[in-house]
Design a protein around this motif. Sequence first.
Motif, PDB file in Angstrom:
ATOM      1  N   THR A 118       0.778 -24.003  69.064  1.00 54.32           N
ATOM      2  CA  THR A 118       0.228 -22.665  69.296  1.00 54.32           C
ATOM      3  C   THR A 118       1.130 -21.594  68.709  1.00 54.32           C
ATOM      4  O   THR A 118       0.652 -20.606  68.142  1.00 54.32           O
ATOM      5  CB  THR A 118       0.052 -22.411  70.801  1.00 54.32           C
ATOM      6  OG1 THR A 118      -0.582 -23.542  71.376  1.00 54.32           O
ATOM      7  CG2 THR A 118      -0.780 -21.184  71.048  1.00 54.32           C
ATOM      8  N   ALA A 119       2.452 -21.789  68.851  1.00 53.90           N
ATOM      9  CA  ALA A 119       3.381 -20.783  68.326  1.00 53.90           C
ATOM     10  C   ALA A 119       3.256 -20.672  66.815  1.00 53.90           C
ATOM     11  O   ALA A 119       3.243 -19.562  66.262  1.00 53.90           O
ATOM     12  CB  ALA A 119       4.809 -21.132  68.723  1.00 53.90           C
ATOM     13  N   ILE A 120       3.149 -21.827  66.133  1.00 58.96           N
ATOM     14  CA  ILE A 120       2.995 -21.779  64.675  1.00 58.96           C
ATOM     15  C   ILE A 120       1.672 -21.117  64.308  1.00 58.96           C
ATOM     16  O   ILE A 120       1.597 -20.254  63.432  1.00 58.96           O
ATOM     17  CB  ILE A 120       3.062 -23.205  64.074  1.00 58.96           C
ATOM     18  CG1 ILE A 120       4.434 -23.797  64.313  1.00 58.96           C
ATOM     19  CG2 ILE A 120       2.767 -23.161  62.584  1.00 58.96           C
ATOM     20  CD1 ILE A 120       4.556 -25.195  63.790  1.00 58.96           C
ATOM     21  N   TYR A 121       0.604 -21.509  65.017  1.00 60.49           N
ATOM     22  CA  TYR A 121      -0.715 -20.960  64.750  1.00 60.49           C
ATOM     23  C   TYR A 121      -0.728 -19.449  64.929  1.00 60.49           C
ATOM     24  O   TYR A 121      -1.365 -18.715  64.174  1.00 60.49           O
ATOM     25  CB  TYR A 121      -1.706 -21.616  65.702  1.00 60.49           C
ATOM     26  CG  TYR A 121      -3.153 -21.290  65.454  1.00 60.49           C
ATOM     27  CD1 TYR A 121      -3.904 -22.074  64.593  1.00 60.49           C
ATOM     28  CD2 TYR A 121      -3.764 -20.223  66.089  1.00 60.49           C
ATOM     29  CE1 TYR A 121      -5.230 -21.798  64.368  1.00 60.49           C
ATOM     30  CE2 TYR A 121      -5.093 -19.943  65.875  1.00 60.49           C
ATOM     31  CZ  TYR A 121      -5.819 -20.728  65.010  1.00 60.49           C
ATOM     32  OH  TYR A 121      -7.141 -20.452  64.798  1.00 60.49           O
ATOM     33  N   SER A 122       0.023 -18.979  65.931  1.00 60.09           N
ATOM     34  CA  SER A 122       0.027 -17.551  66.245  1.00 60.09           C
ATOM     35  C   SER A 122       0.643 -16.722  65.137  1.00 60.09           C
ATOM     36  O   SER A 122       0.404 -15.511  65.064  1.00 60.09           O
ATOM     37  CB  SER A 122       0.798 -17.300  67.538  1.00 60.09           C
ATOM     38  OG  SER A 122       0.273 -18.085  68.565  1.00 60.09           O
ATOM     39  N   LEU A 123       1.470 -17.346  64.266  1.00 61.88           N
ATOM     40  CA  LEU A 123       2.101 -16.580  63.197  1.00 61.88           C
ATOM     41  C   LEU A 123       1.050 -15.858  62.365  1.00 61.88           C
ATOM     42  O   LEU A 123       1.260 -14.733  61.932  1.00 61.88           O
ATOM     43  CB  LEU A 123       2.926 -17.507  62.290  1.00 61.88           C
ATOM     44  CG  LEU A 123       4.170 -18.128  62.928  1.00 61.88           C
ATOM     45  CD1 LEU A 123       4.844 -19.057  61.959  1.00 61.88           C
ATOM     46  CD2 LEU A 123       5.130 -17.041  63.378  1.00 61.88           C
ATOM     47  N   SER A 124      -0.113 -16.526  62.159  1.00 64.13           N
ATOM     48  CA  SER A 124      -1.142 -15.839  61.386  1.00 64.13           C
ATOM     49  C   SER A 124      -2.416 -15.620  62.191  1.00 64.13           C
ATOM     50  O   SER A 124      -3.310 -14.933  61.749  1.00 64.13           O
ATOM     51  CB  SER A 124      -1.471 -16.633  60.118  1.00 64.13           C
ATOM     52  OG  SER A 124      -1.782 -17.954  60.446  1.00 64.13           O
ATOM     53  N   GLY A 125      -2.493 -16.194  63.381  1.00 68.32           N
ATOM     54  CA  GLY A 125      -3.773 -16.167  64.074  1.00 68.32           C
ATOM     55  C   GLY A 125      -3.856 -15.271  65.292  1.00 68.32           C
ATOM     56  O   GLY A 125      -4.861 -15.296  65.984  1.00 68.32           O
ATOM     57  N   ILE A 126      -2.837 -14.474  65.594  1.00 65.77           N
ATOM     58  CA  ILE A 126      -2.902 -13.760  66.864  1.00 65.77           C
ATOM     59  C   ILE A 126      -3.087 -12.253  66.681  1.00 65.77           C
ATOM     60  O   ILE A 126      -3.744 -11.602  67.475  1.00 65.77           O
ATOM     61  CB  ILE A 126      -1.645 -14.065  67.728  1.00 65.77           C
ATOM     62  CG1 ILE A 126      -1.880 -13.629  69.177  1.00 65.77           C
ATOM     63  CG2 ILE A 126      -0.389 -13.396  67.202  1.00 65.77           C
ATOM     64  CD1 ILE A 126      -2.828 -14.492  69.931  1.00 65.77           C
ATOM     65  N   GLY A 127      -2.547 -11.694  65.616  1.00 63.45           N
ATOM     66  CA  GLY A 127      -2.798 -10.274  65.367  1.00 63.45           C
ATOM     67  C   GLY A 127      -1.718  -9.375  65.937  1.00 63.45           C
ATOM     68  O   GLY A 127      -1.073  -9.692  66.922  1.00 63.45           O
ATOM     69  N   LYS A 128      -1.535  -8.234  65.278  1.00 61.84           N
ATOM     70  CA  LYS A 128      -0.466  -7.313  65.631  1.00 61.84           C
ATOM     71  C   LYS A 128      -0.615  -6.741  67.044  1.00 61.84           C
ATOM     72  O   LYS A 128       0.357  -6.584  67.773  1.00 61.84           O
ATOM     73  CB  LYS A 128      -0.451  -6.150  64.633  1.00 61.84           C
ATOM     74  CG  LYS A 128       0.285  -6.463  63.338  1.00 61.84           C
ATOM     75  CD  LYS A 128       1.703  -5.905  63.385  1.00 61.84           C
ATOM     76  CE  LYS A 128       2.393  -5.987  62.046  1.00 61.84           C
ATOM     77  NZ  LYS A 128       2.774  -7.348  61.678  1.00 61.84           N
ATOM     78  N   MET A 129      -1.848  -6.431  67.439  1.00 59.65           N
ATOM     79  CA  MET A 129      -2.051  -5.776  68.723  1.00 59.65           C
ATOM     80  C   MET A 129      -1.568  -6.650  69.881  1.00 59.65           C
ATOM     81  O   MET A 129      -0.891  -6.187  70.792  1.00 59.65           O
ATOM     82  CB  MET A 129      -3.537  -5.445  68.918  1.00 59.65           C
ATOM     83  CG  MET A 129      -3.977  -4.145  68.291  1.00 59.65           C
ATOM     84  SD  MET A 129      -2.852  -2.783  68.598  1.00 59.65           S
ATOM     85  CE  MET A 129      -3.474  -2.203  70.166  1.00 59.65           C
ATOM     86  N   SER A 130      -1.925  -7.936  69.825  1.00 60.83           N
ATOM     87  CA  SER A 130      -1.519  -8.836  70.902  1.00 60.83           C
ATOM     88  C   SER A 130      -0.002  -8.935  70.974  1.00 60.83           C
ATOM     89  O   SER A 130       0.573  -8.972  72.059  1.00 60.83           O
ATOM     90  CB  SER A 130      -2.113 -10.221  70.680  1.00 60.83           C
ATOM     91  OG  SER A 130      -3.499 -10.129  70.598  1.00 60.83           O
ATOM     92  N   GLU A 131       0.632  -8.998  69.779  1.00 59.26           N
ATOM     93  CA  GLU A 131       2.092  -9.090  69.772  1.00 59.26           C
ATOM     94  C   GLU A 131       2.701  -7.851  70.400  1.00 59.26           C
ATOM     95  O   GLU A 131       3.692  -7.921  71.117  1.00 59.26           O
ATOM     96  CB  GLU A 131       2.585  -9.255  68.337  1.00 59.26           C
ATOM     97  CG  GLU A 131       2.292 -10.635  67.779  1.00 59.26           C
ATOM     98  CD  GLU A 131       2.824 -10.792  66.377  1.00 59.26           C
ATOM     99  OE1 GLU A 131       3.414  -9.834  65.845  1.00 59.26           O
ATOM    100  OE2 GLU A 131       2.652 -11.884  65.814  1.00 59.26           O
TER     101      GLU A 131
END
Lengths: 501, 115
Positions: free
Chosen positions: A92-105
């Motif tokens: 999930t952490a790797i996926y989040s690098l491109s899949g989660i979006g700036k707002m969530s971060e």
Amino acid sequence: MNMSVALPVIIPLLAGALSVMFWRSHFAQRALGVLGTGAMLAATVWLLLETWENGHVVMEMGSWPAPFGIVLVSDMLAAIMVMLTGIIGFATAIYSLSGIGKMSEKFGYYPLLHLLLAGVNGAFLTGDIFNLYVWFEVMLVASFALLILGGERSQMEGAIKYVTLNLLSSMIFLTAIGLTYGLTGTLNMADIGDKLSTVEDTGLITVIAMLYLVAFGVKAAAFPFFFWLPASYHTPKVAVSALFAGLLTKVGVYALYRVFTLIFNQDVDYTHEILLWVAAATMLTGVLGAAAHYEFRRILSFHIISQIGYMIMGLALFTPLALVGGVFYIMHHIIVKANLFLISGITFVMKGTHELKLMGGVYRTNPMLGVLFLIPALSLAGLPPLSGFFAKFIIIRAGIEAEAYWAVGVALLVGLLTLYSMIKIWAEVFWKAQPEGVEGELRDVSSGPMIWMWVPVIMLALMTVAIGLYGEPIYQMAAMSAEQLLDPSQYIEAVLGESRQ
Amino acid sequence: MEVVMAFVVGGMYAAAIYMMLRRSIVKLVIGLVLLSNAANLLIFTLAGMLPGAPPLIPPGATVPEGLSADPLAQAVVLTAIVIGFGVLAFAVVLIHRAYEVVKVDDLDQMKDTDR
């Protein structure tokens, strides 16, 4: 003093705290996300090896001897679950690098991710029933916040159902803990199991066991307590969905496995008969819901429910082979289900929708993704030589040996319907032509910043194939955990050791 | 004393369930508050009630003399209160946000995700 049991809990807590400190730096949070989960994965593998060597690894918090202090215990089942948490967290952490979006971060996605993983690992490793409740709450609070990242209307509505029913189940669990404490005067699970094994009058114990069944049944999304899951799991970000699908309901299943093998083994005929009915109903209702829906993630959510039924069936049959099947099924399911959710995220980036009716033609533009989808999808339906076939095969064989023919019939039928709904997704999303009047490819997913989404998907798909082709070590691990579950005296001995009178 | 407490706890559970079955989200949260307090009170009662017997250990001894109140149950209740408080604070913020987004205080109007 063995640190290997504490590390899977300590590492995510530390990583979460550090992530909070670097609140404004996206780069540092991402780096910590990958490094922290990677370190946790390494620690969980170490713990699994330690447990494989020694059978049980026990650590007493603050050197207070059990049953007075809180212990962290790792038996084979807990070690396997913790390692799967490591795998899914890392993916999930790797996926989040491109899949989660700036707002969530910006709103603290990474700290919450670490906190959730710490809660899940703590729940798997603790040997104290009230401590289990505390870890459940840690996990729940993190999951509440992850669920509403984004703040859309559907997320709010889903969250209200999710929060309410999970809090209700927590309170039922707390009630059950209170009654257990009133009955035995201890909170240490090994000690409770030890004290209850000598009780003559099992009526009251069975009542408390049913309270636990309801509490963990809600958390595991078993029939008839699953309504919060399809209402909420398709609403958050895809990475969050995948994490939830892989881990959260399985914590409930793990808790069922733990209490119904270690503590409530007095009146097996009665309690496990109920579990078997629950398992069959869960399988059937889940898969029928999946067959009726036309939204990618909602179909997958209903499939989580039906698969939970298989796991509970493994526990309900309560034979050595059935427990092997149950544990094997959990391993296969976590990897496959998280992977399917991640794939739905890739198609969402391509098409901008989760509605099957509005998608199509992915196989033509991206055949690689089609193959990557087919591996976990067919594994979920149980086609050889993938992991799901062996998991189903062991459980069904155990069912036939235990002469629970009707449950086996349900399980086989559900396998067929699972295949039907997977083929439905395949036909609608990948195979049929692009529907008229709908935009084709919105974004290119095979290059640029989206490339990180592919890494965990490929990794998990390879694992699925590997479990199918080289299943022997996995089977050995499951066999060892089943043997430990059926002989709770080993666990009790490992925890209480010399302090027993 | 225990009998009175048993009735109080039972009444609180009943009130909590009744509130949770209402359609308004505010009443739902009030139901959750009552439920968590009912569970805490139940644990407190189950550990046995001994007025005026604090678990103090005299100097030189390792166990308290005679019967004393159970400190573990009180520690458990304290922890449960804190956790319940945190989770409920979240729930209150959530319904506030949900009310802002959905604009109704009626659970029957929140069916979008179930279709």
